[in-house]
Write an enzyme that holds these catalytic residues in place. Structure first.
Site, PDB file in Angstrom:
ATOM      1  N   GLU A   1      37.936  35.724   5.852  1.00 34.41           N
ATOM      2  CA  GLU A   1      37.216  34.693   5.099  1.00 34.41           C
ATOM      3  C   GLU A   1      36.432  33.799   6.041  1.00 34.41           C
ATOM      4  OE1 GLU A   1      36.555  30.763   3.099  1.00 34.41           O
ATOM      5  OE2 GLU A   1      37.679  31.163   4.913  1.00 34.41           O
TER       6      GLU A   1
ATOM      7  N   ASP B   1      42.800  28.100  -1.589  1.00 36.97           N
ATOM      8  CA  ASP B   1      42.278  27.949  -0.220  1.00 36.97           C
ATOM      9  C   ASP B   1      41.916  26.500   0.093  1.00 36.97           C
ATOM     10  OD1 ASP B   1      41.378  28.515   2.333  1.00 36.97           O
ATOM     11  OD2 ASP B   1      39.459  29.323   1.690  1.00 36.97           O
TER      12      ASP B   1
ATOM     13  N   HIS C   1      40.784  23.788  10.489  1.00 35.73           N
ATOM     14  CA  HIS C   1      40.018  24.319  11.630  1.00 35.73           C
ATOM     15  C   HIS C   1      40.332  23.617  12.947  1.00 35.73           C
ATOM     16  CE1 HIS C   1      36.585  26.009   8.857  1.00 35.73           C
ATOM     17  NE2 HIS C   1      37.789  26.356   8.472  1.00 35.73           N
TER      18      HIS C   1
END
Lengths: 483, 483
Positions: free
Chosen positions: A341, A369, A445
């Site tokens: 993804e 998500d 992230h």
């Protein structure tokens, strides 16, 4: 602004598109007011839902799976041995849980991070931490040294076009603090991460640095995907911290600033990867499919606990518990753990392509998500407006079963998840698990996306919400969007 | 627990001792209720206080100074060229502001950080970020690899004494979340940073790692001071993130964990440094002194914006504004910017020693070392209990002048600041500027202690609070603690 919007859309594909829209106006509905609408579907499934909810909320199996995934395997970028390991583990775990399991091959990009470093060289000497954006090319060996031009939007980039030539462009675009009213503002800011390098290169820049896309920082570097325009030179690009973006901005407002920048990356040949699929076959309509999904890959920093370890263990455990409870829905429930993804969406695109023929019978695709937080309900989308309305009515009815733990909100925000979006053009109803994601973009992230940030009860509640929704949609007489 | 308490006291010397006690029970008093006590001192100074407050709150000079200090000079550990630069800058700035300025020589430790790195080597391979604690020795060249023993308190260290031999001890002691009721919990947790290495070495450990002393982390490393017991072998010691401490803890709870650790540091010969002193000479009693202070050194990470750039620019600007307003207090106001608070307290100790003869005429010593946040009032201490009571009465009276912007709370918490503590045995009244420090320990001793975390208005308000308090105490007929 059309190009900026397009860029934003690409950038968002690697993260929850439309997240902003999905989260506003949340009201905690655990107070359990009586529904103002009839609940024929909920009424029919009240007993079985109660059993699923009680089982799921008391169960800690999803968290246990997440612990294995994060602590034993860790970060798992496309093409890495860790992703291969995660895929093998997930397939085996679903087999062990009694599901029918297979993997479906997908080729994925294989980008590898090397070292990266930066420093202000004038008017002061100061270290600057940099984290290459996914897909960035390397600087020349030994790095580059160039003047810095700080901009705050595309317009300012245009206005400073002359200065930008031969310079390092710094996009110091602030993401607003999260609020319940307006959401995260991720969509507005991530466009500079996605398209900043090529827009700078177009004007002659030698590199582009992007303020990390987050509202909170403890000198925190956030990576993420970017995309090179095919018509522009590829220049190296990385994120810097909010702190350093602000420092560069202050210094640049007073005079010339120069920086040294070194980024090492490798673009390897595409690698073989796979979507992992586990199924509970439908008892009456096995060819009609309810997809529940997350993505198994992560960035190469942290542990990928919220993004999206939480999503995949939720789906895996929902499957396990339904199986364990001996529930046999009419339609097939298919758990899909998409690969890649983050930096390619090859899993989602590959699945939609490979299953094109059966998408008409895919009655529902759900993805989680947005991290592993307390579930609040579901965001929904459909290419057909009328179908979306029917879907909203039915899902509001079903979700009323989840009111007891605050997960009953249905938001017709047009969105499900990046991986299931490639199925949208075929008319597959899109559903995203909506969670209390106010902290999501603090961790996402980064090296801080780790297991300690996940509360076990939240994951259990996510399992409860998904298991009830998936089971009812798979078992109820009508399709969730049928006239 | 006596030794633990002693260790904690040492460790706290490098940071706000008693901070926990200073912050509880804060109530925002900007609502400005009428005081329940007579305010003879406040009444006498009401007009001049209003002028000082209006001038200070509208002024941005302290923030401008902080910008120069942080952006131009940056981090400034004892012995570094940056600290020399900061001292020269501060002296010149105070001269430019019209104050009488001198420096007073102090010798300081000169410890230099080199590279540091860590990794879990079994049962998984995973990078672990490490940040040497101030004063740590190096590992042998090439590092050390050893099994990990995780403990959560001194008792568990004792219980695991056998395992600790030859091992790397990890102190995974959680700092509680900040609350207004209980404060930060810094005092309870920092003892492991201060004394953990020697306590581990005593039991045969080869290194000690300490969970960063903070309640919030985005994979954030916090450095700080430690002290070797002279009777124990010196072993290398560093902080790790909350995330990695938790990971090591989870892994160790399941089996043997080994780590590789490399720390490079240098212990250099002591260096010459200085306390920087700026004065407004008293018009009637120039030999009676009101000290207002902060510390000019910082750790070698971040910019030392909150710790303690904010403190020193507050004092510098308070001096400037009093001078600018043409105020001539009866007593001398002395701005002292102490050197080497962080890893030696040589500035504070040196000042007390050099000025021993005049401490009897030092009527008041105030320090700000809790960061640059909205001021709430003052914490006070005195070696004489009765004198503390009198001081509390008078300071409550004076601080009522600060009610308009919420800075009127007087807390008899026994504490002023680490640098002024060496004056306490001589009976010098101790005063700490109390601020809304709920975020202080998120930034303190990290790369995130940067200018962007400081709100200009907060610093202006700190100047207002300090300038009023210092002026009134310097001008009023009685000493603040006199019978």
């Amino acid at each position: 602004m059309k190009s900026a919007i397009a860029l934003a859309m690409f950038a968002c594909a690697c993260t929850p598109t439309g997240y902003t829209a999905a989260t506003p106006n949340w009201v905690n509905d655990t107070a359990s007011v009586q529904p103002k609408f009839p609940t024929p579907i909920a009424d029919r499934y009240r007993d079985v839902a109660a059993k699923i909810i009680a089982t799921a909320r008391a169960d800690r199996g999803a968290y246990a799976k997440l612990e294995v995934l994060t602590d034993t395997i860790g970060a798992r970028l496309a093409g890495s041995p860790a992703l291969d390991k995660a895929i093998a583990w997930a397939a085996q775990a679903m087999k062990d849980d009694g599901l029918e399991v297979r993997t479906e091959k997908v080729m994925v990009p294989h980008w590898v991070r090397g070292e990266a470093d930066g420093a202000i060289t004038a008017p002061i000497a100061r270290h600057v931490g940099v984290l290459a954006l996914g897909g960035s090319v390397s600087t020349p060996k030994g790095g580059i040294t160039a003047p810095v031009v700080v901009v705050h939007d595309w317009k300012e980039l245009d206005a400073k076009a002359e200065q930008v030539k031969g310079a390092i462009v710094v996009y110091n675009v602030a993401m607003p603090a999260y609020s319940e009213e307006t959401g995260s503002g991720y969509g507005q800011t991530v466009q500079y991460r996605g398209g900043g390098a090529s827009q700078a290169a177009k004007r002659g820049a030698v590199a582009a640095l992007v303020r990390s896309v987050t509202a909170k920082s403890l000198h925190t570097l956030h990576t993420g995907a970017m995309r090179y325009d095919k018509d522009q030179p590829k220049i190296p690009t990385a994120s810097i911290t909010i702190e350093d973006a602000e420092l560069l901005d202050r210094l640049a407002s007073k005079g010339t600033v120069t920086m040294r920048l070194r980024i090492e990356t490798q673009d390897m040949p595409e690698a073989e990867s796979a979507n992992v699929i586990g199924e509970i076959k439908g008892s009456e309509k096995p060819d009609e499919v309810v997809v529940i999904s997350g993505h198994i890959d992560s960035w190469d920093v942290g542990q990928g606990a919220h993004d999206d370890g939480a999503g995949i263990v939720t789906m895996m455990q929902a499957g396990k518990l339904l199986k364990q409870l001996g529930l046999k829905p009419r339609r097939t429930i298919r758990i899909v753990l998409f690969t890649n993804e983050e930096n390619g969406l090859r899993g989602g695109k590959g699945y939609a392509a490979a299953h094109q023929a059966e998408l008409g019978k895919t009655v529902f695709a759900l993805e989680s998500d947005f991290g592993g937080f307390a579930p609040r309900g579901f965001g929904i989308g459909h290419k057909d407006k009328d179908a979306l309305g029917r879907m909203q009515t039915r899902m509001t009815d079903i979700a009323s079963l989840l009111r007891g733990f605050g997960a009953s909100r249905i938001t017709p925000n047009g969105h499900g998840g990046a991986d299931i979006e490639p199925m949208a053009p075929a008319g597959v109803p899109q559903v995203g698990l909506d969670v209390d994601g106010h902290a999501y973009f603090d961790y996402h992230h980064t090296d801080a996306d780790t297991l300690d940030k996940v509360k076990p009860q939240d994951i259990s509640d996510m399992v409860a919400a998904v298991a009830v929704m998936a089971y009812v949609v798979a078992d109820m007489p009508d399709r969730v969007d049928s006239p």
